[in-house]
Design an enzyme around this catalytic site. Structure first.
Site, mmCIF file in Angstrom:
data_model
loop_
_atom_site.group_PDB
_atom_site.id
_atom_site.type_symbol
_atom_site.label_atom_id
_atom_site.label_comp_id
_atom_site.label_asym_id
_atom_site.label_seq_id
_atom_site.Cartn_x
_atom_site.Cartn_y
_atom_site.Cartn_z
ATOM 1 N N HIS A 354 39.806 46.441 35.446
ATOM 2 C CA HIS A 354 39.104 46.042 34.233
ATOM 3 C C HIS A 354 37.952 46.988 33.890
ATOM 4 O O HIS A 354 37.451 46.972 32.768
ATOM 5 C CB HIS A 354 38.546 44.620 34.382
ATOM 6 C CG HIS A 354 39.553 43.534 34.135
ATOM 7 N ND1 HIS A 354 40.591 43.256 35.000
ATOM 8 C CD2 HIS A 354 39.678 42.655 33.106
ATOM 9 C CE1 HIS A 354 41.300 42.242 34.531
ATOM 10 N NE2 HIS A 354 40.772 41.859 33.380
ATOM 11 N N GLY A 355 37.529 47.789 34.861
ATOM 12 C CA GLY A 355 36.408 48.682 34.617
ATOM 13 C C GLY A 355 35.127 47.902 34.367
ATOM 14 O O GLY A 355 34.867 46.884 35.010
ATOM 15 N N GLU A 379 37.497 27.825 57.643
ATOM 16 C CA GLU A 379 38.639 27.630 58.556
ATOM 17 C C GLU A 379 38.770 28.786 59.542
ATOM 18 O O GLU A 379 39.869 29.116 59.986
ATOM 19 C CB GLU A 379 39.964 27.460 57.785
ATOM 20 C CG GLU A 379 39.907 26.484 56.638
ATOM 21 C CD GLU A 379 39.613 25.062 57.048
ATOM 22 O OE1 GLU A 379 39.316 24.833 58.231
ATOM 23 O OE2 GLU A 379 39.653 24.179 56.193
#
Length: 401
Positions: A354-355, A379
Site C-alpha cells: 500500500h505504500g 497462547e
C-alpha cells in the site's frame, strides 16, 4: 483419568453447508460491522445473538449437550474462516469452544459436563484463567490459592475451597459468564505441576471482581481484563474432574487446541490481508500501469501466498493427528508459532504494498498490521513455543534411547 472424546465429527455434507453459510455471514454481516466494532470496542449485541443462533458457540460440544459435535479439524477450519473477519469475533467464542470445552470434555465429571456444556453451547461467554501478574509462561510461579474448607476424606461433595489471587490479561473477562481458573492446591512446587488444580465456576460468584478493560494496540472488541479473587467460596463440585493436581494437565491439553485455534485465526487473517493487498495492487497505478505488474510487488504477493499455504498444511496435519487421538503438543506449537509469525510477515507486506496509504487509518492495512501483532504473544509466545517444541523433542529422544 477420564477418557478423551475423539468423535468422528459433523457429517461432511452438513459441515460443507455450514461453512458455506459461515463464509456468507462473514462477508455480508461481520466484515461490514467492523467499523462499529472499532468505534465501540465491542461486538454489537445483535451480532452476538446471531452468532449464538448460528450455533457457533457450540461447534465442539457433543450433540447430547446441545452442540454440533465437530471434530478438531472441523472446529479449526471454522475458526480459520471466521478469522478472515476482525479478531474480536473469534475471540468471543474461541475460549469457550476451544479451551474450556476441551478441558470439560477431557477432564470433567459427568455432572460437570451436564451442568456446563449446555450453557456453553447456548452461547455463554467463557474465560480461561492461567496467567497472573507474576506468572505467565512460568506456571510454577502461579500464586492463586485454593484452600480446602473441609479436611480430605470427609466425604464426597463435603466442604469446598476458598480461592484468592489475581489473574491477568484474561480474554473475555469483562463479559464472561463462565470461568475456568487454575489455582494452587498445595503450598509446595510438586513435581510436574501437581500443585495446580482447575476450577470451573460462574463469573458472578461472590468475591469475584473484574478489573477495568485494558486498552490495547489492536484487536478492538476483543476485551481483556484482570480477574480478582477475594476469598471466593466454591463447592467441591467446582474442582474440575474432582481431583486435585490435574489442572495443569487439563490446561496444557486445552492449550494444544487453543494454539491450533490461534494458528487458524492468524492464517485466516493473513488471507484477508493478502486479498486486500492483491486488490490494491491490481487497482493502484504507478508509471502508467498497475503496481501488480511490477515484479517486486509480485514477489511479495507470491511469498505471502506460499506462507499461507504452508501454514494451512501444518494446521491440517496437526488436526489430523489430534482427531486420531494423538498428543499434538509439538505439532500444535509449531503450527501456532509458524502461523503467527507468518501473519506478521503478510500484514507487513500488505502495508508495504500500500505504500504511504498503508500507514493511514483510512486503509485497512494499518489495522491488519496492529491486530496481527498479538498472535505472536498469546497462547504461548514464539520464544516459549520454541522451548516447548525443543523440550518435547528431547523427551521423545530420551524415550527412544
Amino acid at each position: 483419568m477420564p477418557q478423551i472424546d475423539h468423535s468422528g465429527g459433523m457429517d461432511p455434507d452438513t459441515f460443507a453447508a455450514f461453512t458455506d453459510q459461515l463464509e456468507r455471514y462473514v462477508r455480508d454481516v461481520l466484515i461490514p460491522a467492523e467499523p462499529r466494532v472499532l468505534a465501540d470496542d465491542a461486538i454489537p449485541p445483535e451480532i452476538l445473538a446471531e452468532m449464538r443462533a448460528l450455533g457457533l458457540f457450540g461447534i465442539t460440544i457433543p450433540e447430547a449437550y446441545g452442540g454440533s459435535g465437530m471434530n478438531i479439524a472441523q472446529y479449526v477450519e471454522t475458526i480459520r474462516r471466521l478469522g478472515y473477519a476482525a479478531p474480536a469475533y473469534r475471540s468471543a467464542l474461541s475460549i469457550g469452544v476451544g479451551m474450556v470445552t476441551s478441558a470439560l470434555k477431557n477432564g470433567g465429571t459427568d455432572a460437570q459436563k451436564a451442568h456446563w456444556l449446555p450453557r456453553l453451547a447456548a452461547g455463554a461467554i467463557a474465560s480461561f484463567g492461567l496467567t497472573e501478574p507474576g506468572s505467565g509462561s512460568d506456571s510454577a510461579g502461579l500464586q492463586t490459592r485454593a484452600t480446602r474448607t473441609a479436611a480430605p476424606g470427609s466425604g464426597p461433595g463435603a466442604g469446598g475451597y476458598r480461592l484468592s489471587g489475581t489473574k491477568r490479561y484474561i480474554t473475555n473477562a469483562p463479559n464472561a459468564e463462565v470461568l475456568l481458573l487454575m489455582a494452587r492446591t498445595h503450598p509446595e512446587n510438586l513435581p510436574k505441576n501437581a500443585h495446580i488444580s482447575a476450577f470451573i465456576l460462574a463469573a458472578d460468584t461472590p468475591g469475584i471482581t473484574i478489573g477495568k478493560p485494558d486498552r490495547k494496540m489492536g484487536q478492538a472488541g476483543a476485551t481483556i481484563a484482570d480477574i480478582h479473587l477475594d476469598d471466593v467460596k466454591v463447592s467441591a463440585d467446582a474442582l474440575l474432574g474432582g481431583e486435585e493436581g490435574k489442572g495443569f494437565e487439563y490446561a496444557m491439553r486445552s492449550l494444544d487446541n487453543g494454539r491450533l485455534s490461534v494458528a487458524a485465526a492468524a492464517t485466516g487473517y493473513a488471507k484477508r490481508a493478502l486479498d486486500t493487498a492483491l486488490r490494491y495492487a491490481a487497482e493502484r497505478k504507478a508509471f502508467g500501469e498497475p503496481i501488480a505488474s511490477f515484479q517486486l510487488i509480485q514477489a511479495m504477493l507470491a511469498d505471502s501466498q506460499a506462507d499461507i499455504y504452508a501454514a494451512e498444511c501444518m494446521i491440517a496435519d496437526a488436526c489430523r493427528l489430534a482427531d486420531l487421538g494423538q498428543r499434538t503438543t509439538i505439532q500444535a506449537s509449531a503450527a501456532k508459532m509458524f502461523a503467527s509469525e507468518m501473519c506478521g510477515r503478510v500484514t507487513d507486506r500488505c502495508v508495504q504494498i500500500h505504500g504511504g496509504a498503508g500507514y493511514l487509518q483510512e486503509y485497512e492495512a494499518e489495522r491488519f498490521y496492529r491486530d496481527a501483532r498479538l498472535y505472536r504473544i498469546y497462547e504461548g509466545t514464539t520464544q516459549i513455543l520454541q522451548l516447548v517444541i525443543a523440550r518435547n523433542m528431547l523427551r521423545e529422544l530420551d524415550r527412544q534411547i
